[in-house]
Design a protein around this motif. Structure first.
Motif: not given
Length: 52
Positions: A38-39, A41-46
């Motif tokens: 999740i982290s 993925l969040r970094d990729l999205l960010g």
């Protein structure tokens, strides 16, 4: 007779505790992998939103 029953219950308890501990360890590893995924993925999205 009594000693046989106690030994049997002791073996069953040890086996059950081993099962619980192994499943608990697997659960912790699963949660850790889930959090890392999740982290990431969040970094990729960010990064994607930041590049936009």
């Amino acid at each position: 007779m009594i000693t046989h029953i106690t030994i049997r219950t002791l073996v069953t308890l040890v086996l059950l505790s081993g099962l619980i501990m192994s499943s608990f360890q697997d659960f912790i590893l699963f949660v850790y992998d889930f959090v890392t995924i999740i982290s990431s993925l969040r970094d990729l999205l960010g990064v994607r939103f930041l590049t936009r």
